[in-house]
Scaffold this active site. Structure first.
Site, PDB file in Angstrom:
ATOM      1  N   ASP A  42      -0.284  27.145  43.675  1.00  0.00           N
ATOM      2  CA  ASP A  42      -0.004  28.548  43.880  1.00  0.00           C
ATOM      3  C   ASP A  42      -0.624  29.114  45.216  1.00  0.00           C
ATOM      4  O   ASP A  42      -1.560  28.613  45.555  1.00  0.00           O
ATOM      5  CB  ASP A  42      -0.539  29.355  42.604  1.00  0.00           C
ATOM      6  CG  ASP A  42       0.299  30.720  42.540  1.00  0.00           C
ATOM      7  OD1 ASP A  42       0.282  31.667  43.520  1.00  0.00           O
ATOM      8  OD2 ASP A  42       0.865  30.842  41.333  1.00  0.00           O
ATOM      9  N   VAL A  71       2.800  20.889  50.123  1.00  0.00           N
ATOM     10  CA  VAL A  71       3.394  19.975  49.331  1.00  0.00           C
ATOM     11  C   VAL A  71       2.769  18.575  49.517  1.00  0.00           C
ATOM     12  O   VAL A  71       2.513  17.824  48.376  1.00  0.00           O
ATOM     13  CB  VAL A  71       4.923  19.791  49.731  1.00  0.00           C
ATOM     14  CG1 VAL A  71       5.679  18.829  48.955  1.00  0.00           C
ATOM     15  CG2 VAL A  71       5.723  21.349  49.721  1.00  0.00           C
ATOM     16  N   ASN A  89       8.689  23.836  37.246  1.00  0.00           N
ATOM     17  CA  ASN A  89       9.210  24.597  38.313  1.00  0.00           C
ATOM     18  C   ASN A  89       9.385  26.213  38.270  1.00  0.00           C
ATOM     19  O   ASN A  89      10.291  26.587  37.583  1.00  0.00           O
ATOM     20  CB  ASN A  89      10.393  24.159  39.192  1.00  0.00           C
ATOM     21  CG  ASN A  89      10.267  23.027  39.649  1.00  0.00           C
ATOM     22  OD1 ASN A  89       9.535  22.576  40.567  1.00  0.00           O
ATOM     23  ND2 ASN A  89      11.213  21.883  39.303  1.00  0.00           N
ATOM     24  N   TYR A 154      18.651  37.032  43.905  1.00  0.00           N
ATOM     25  CA  TYR A 154      17.882  36.283  43.195  1.00  0.00           C
ATOM     26  C   TYR A 154      18.656  35.682  41.782  1.00  0.00           C
ATOM     27  O   TYR A 154      18.501  34.672  41.457  1.00  0.00           O
ATOM     28  CB  TYR A 154      17.036  37.488  42.188  1.00  0.00           C
ATOM     29  CG  TYR A 154      16.115  37.016  41.355  1.00  0.00           C
ATOM     30  CD1 TYR A 154      14.951  36.298  41.353  1.00  0.00           C
ATOM     31  CD2 TYR A 154      16.459  37.488  39.916  1.00  0.00           C
ATOM     32  CE1 TYR A 154      14.260  35.808  40.107  1.00  0.00           C
ATOM     33  CE2 TYR A 154      15.681  36.988  38.693  1.00  0.00           C
ATOM     34  CZ  TYR A 154      14.798  36.326  38.946  1.00  0.00           C
ATOM     35  OH  TYR A 154      13.623  35.759  37.756  1.00  0.00           O
ATOM     36  N   LYS A 158      19.170  31.743  41.127  1.00  0.00           N
ATOM     37  CA  LYS A 158      18.709  31.195  39.579  1.00  0.00           C
ATOM     38  C   LYS A 158      19.963  30.538  38.992  1.00  0.00           C
ATOM     39  O   LYS A 158      19.892  29.680  38.233  1.00  0.00           O
ATOM     40  CB  LYS A 158      18.365  32.243  38.786  1.00  0.00           C
ATOM     41  CG  LYS A 158      17.044  32.903  39.020  1.00  0.00           C
ATOM     42  CD  LYS A 158      15.714  31.899  38.918  1.00  0.00           C
ATOM     43  CE  LYS A 158      14.732  32.482  38.986  1.00  0.00           C
ATOM     44  NZ  LYS A 158      13.430  31.572  38.589  1.00  0.00           N
TER      45      LYS A 158
HETATM   46  N1  LIG Z   1       8.615  37.960  34.232  1.00  0.00           N
HETATM   47  C1  LIG Z   1       9.961  37.916  33.949  1.00  0.00           C
HETATM   48  O1  LIG Z   1      10.517  38.952  33.310  1.00  0.00           O
HETATM   49  C2  LIG Z   1      10.699  37.037  34.221  1.00  0.00           C
HETATM   50  C3  LIG Z   1      12.039  37.024  33.735  1.00  0.00           C
HETATM   51  C4  LIG Z   1      13.087  35.757  33.907  1.00  0.00           C
HETATM   52  C5  LIG Z   1      12.475  34.743  34.813  1.00  0.00           C
HETATM   53  N2  LIG Z   1      11.391  34.783  35.227  1.00  0.00           N
HETATM   54  C6  LIG Z   1      10.917  33.856  36.096  1.00  0.00           C
HETATM   55  O2  LIG Z   1       9.580  33.233  35.545  1.00  0.00           O
HETATM   56  C7  LIG Z   1       9.144  32.664  37.005  1.00  0.00           C
HETATM   57  C8  LIG Z   1       7.643  33.054  37.033  1.00  0.00           C
HETATM   58  O3  LIG Z   1       7.754  34.436  37.191  1.00  0.00           O
HETATM   59  P1  LIG Z   1       6.650  35.605  36.695  1.00  0.00           P
HETATM   60  O4  LIG Z   1       7.201  36.652  36.037  1.00  0.00           O
HETATM   61  O5  LIG Z   1       5.411  34.955  35.720  1.00  0.00           O
HETATM   62  O6  LIG Z   1       5.956  36.016  38.267  1.00  0.00           O
HETATM   63  P2  LIG Z   1       4.403  35.920  38.656  1.00  0.00           P
HETATM   64  O7  LIG Z   1       4.381  36.867  39.966  1.00  0.00           O
HETATM   65  O8  LIG Z   1       3.540  36.525  37.522  1.00  0.00           O
HETATM   66  O9  LIG Z   1       4.105  34.469  39.040  1.00  0.00           O
HETATM   67  C9  LIG Z   1       4.786  33.432  40.141  1.00  0.00           C
HETATM   68  C10 LIG Z   1       3.838  32.896  40.762  1.00  0.00           C
HETATM   69  O10 LIG Z   1       4.346  32.272  41.767  1.00  0.00           O
HETATM   70  C11 LIG Z   1       3.621  32.034  42.982  1.00  0.00           C
HETATM   71  N3  LIG Z   1       4.398  31.909  43.921  1.00  0.00           N
HETATM   72  C12 LIG Z   1       5.451  32.814  44.609  1.00  0.00           C
HETATM   73  N4  LIG Z   1       5.775  32.241  45.933  1.00  0.00           N
HETATM   74  C13 LIG Z   1       5.180  31.213  45.983  1.00  0.00           C
HETATM   75  C14 LIG Z   1       4.956  30.008  47.383  1.00  0.00           C
HETATM   76  N5  LIG Z   1       6.107  30.167  47.928  1.00  0.00           N
HETATM   77  N6  LIG Z   1       4.175  29.211  47.161  1.00  0.00           N
HETATM   78  C15 LIG Z   1       3.186  29.260  46.075  1.00  0.00           C
HETATM   79  N7  LIG Z   1       3.292  29.923  45.011  1.00  0.00           N
HETATM   80  C16 LIG Z   1       4.213  31.062  44.849  1.00  0.00           C
HETATM   81  C17 LIG Z   1       2.808  33.698  42.858  1.00  0.00           C
HETATM   82  O11 LIG Z   1       1.806  33.691  43.692  1.00  0.00           O
HETATM   83  C18 LIG Z   1       2.606  33.871  41.348  1.00  0.00           C
HETATM   84  O12 LIG Z   1       1.457  33.577  41.220  1.00  0.00           O
HETATM   85  C19 LIG Z   1       9.684  32.810  37.979  1.00  0.00           C
HETATM   86  O13 LIG Z   1      10.786  31.891  38.141  1.00  0.00           O
HETATM   87  C20 LIG Z   1      10.837  34.068  37.424  1.00  0.00           C
HETATM   88  O14 LIG Z   1      11.809  34.084  38.143  1.00  0.00           O
HETATM   89  C21 LIG Z   1      10.381  35.708  34.772  1.00  0.00           C
END
Ligand SMILES: NC(=O)c1ccc[n+]([C@@H]2O[C@H](COP(=O)([O-])OP(=O)(O)OC[C@H]3O[C@@H](n4cnc5c(N)ncnc54)[C@H](O)[C@@H]3O)[C@@H](O)[C@H]2O)c1
Length: 256
Positions: A42, A71, A89, A154, A158
C-alpha cells in the site's frame, strides 16, 4: 474482523494490494487468520502496522503501485517468503466527474490503478505461482453492472477488470491458476465514513438492498477468502456479487 478457519491457508504466500485500509486490510487479516503469509502492499504507511495479524505472517511493502520501484520491491519481498499462491487485487482510483467534465488524465489514472495494476501484477504472479493451488481474486464493484452519474471512469475500469478476469481464467486455467472477482455493493470503510455516518444517508443505503444493511469489509473478505481457497477449486472466471442482493433488485413499480 476475521471469520477465517484456522490453518486453511497454512504456509501459502498471499500478495494483497491496498492492504493498509478498508477491504484490502480485511482480506489480509482474514487470509492471515487462515495462516497465510501476507505480503501487504500500500502507499499508505499504515501498511507497516500488522495490527491484529501476527508479525511473522506480515511483510509490508510501502509504496505506490504505479511506480516500478514498488512493484520490484513487492516481488523481491514475496520471492523471499516462498512461492506465491494467492494474489488479491484491491487498489483502486476514481475520477468523480461527469462524462462532459472528465479529463484524459483522470480516466488514465483510474484505469492505471484500478485495472492495469491488477493485469501487470497478475502476469508477474502467474510466472511465480504454485501450480497446484494458485488463485487470483480481483475486487471489482457493482458499478461494473449498472451506471450512476459521476462514476463513468470508475465503472468502466471495473467492467474492464471483469473482462480481464474472464480472459485470464481462460488463458491461465491450463496452468492451474484460477482467476475470479467479487463485486461489492456499498461497504462502510473509513474512506467513505463521511457518507455512512449520516444517519439519513445510511438508512437510504441500507434500504437499497434486500438485506437492509451496509456491507462490512469482513463480508467482502469472507467471499474473497472463499474464492482464494481450495473450497473454490472448480471455480474460475466467476464474479461473486457481495452486495446484500442489490444487483438482484429492480426498482419498485409505481402503485396506481
Ligand atoms: N468501499 C466500498 O463501498 C466499495 C464498493 C465496491 C468496491 N470497492 C472496491 O474495494 C476495493 C478497496 O476499496 P476500499 O473501499 O477498501 O478503499 P480504501 O481507500 O479503504 O482502500 C484502498 C487502499 O488502496 C490504497 N491505494 C490506492 N491507490 C494505490 C496505489 N496507487 N498504490 C498503492 N496503494 C494504493 C490506498 O492507500 C488504500 O489503503 C477497491 O477496489 C474498491 O473499488 C469498494
Amino acid at each position: 474482523m476475521s471469520r477465517e478457519q484456522p490453518g486453511r491457508f497454512d504456509g501459502r504466500v498471499a500478495v494483497v494490494t491496498g492492504a493498509a485500509a478498508g477491504i484490502g486490510r480485511a482480506c489480509a487479516a482474514t487470509l492471515a487468520a487462515g495462516a497465510a503469509h501476507i505480503i501487504a502492499v500500500d502507499r499508505d504507511e499504515r501498511v507497516n502496522d500488522p495490527m491484529t495479524v501476527p508479525e511473522r505472517l506480515w511483510s509490508a511493502v510501502h509504496g505506490d503501485l504505479t511506480l516500478p520501484a514498488t512493484v520490484e520491491q513487492l516481488w523481491h519481498v514475496a520471492d523471499k517468503a516462498g512461492r506465491c499462491a494467492i494474489l488479491i487485487n484491491s487498489v483502486f482510483a476514481e475520477e468523480r466527474a461527469t462524462l462532459s467534465n472528465g479529463t484524459e488524465a483522470g480516466w488514465m489514472h483510474t484505469f492505471r490503478v484500478s485495472t492495469l495494476t491488477a493485469v501487470l501484477l497478475s502476469q508477474a504472479f502467474v510466472d511465480r505461482a504454485d501450480g497446484d493451488s494458485a488463485a487470483i481474486v480481483n475486487v471489482a464493484s457493482v458499478h461494473a453492472f449498472g451506471a450512476r452519474n459521476g462514476f463513468a471512469a470508475y465503472a468502466s475500469a471495473k467492467a474492464a477488470l471483469l473482462a480481464f478476469t474472464r480472459a485470464a481464467a481462460l488463458e491461465w486455467g491450463p496452468r492451474h491458476v484460477r482467476v475470479n472477482a467479487v463485486a461489492p455493493g456499498f461497504v462502510a470503510v473509513e474512506r467513505n465514513a463521511h457518507v455512512w455516518k449520516d444517519p439519513h444517508v445510511r438508512e437510504q443505503l441500507a434500504r437499497a438492498n434486500p438485506l437492509g444493511r451496509l456491507g462490512a469489509p469482513a463480508d467482502v473478505a469472507s467471499a474473497v477468502a472463499f474464492l482464494a481457497s481450495d473450497e473454490a477449486s472448480f471455480i474460475t472466471g466467476a464474479v461473486l456479487p457481495v452486495d446484500g442482493g442489490l444487483l438482484a433488485k429492480l426498482p419498485e413499480e409505481p402503485s396506481p
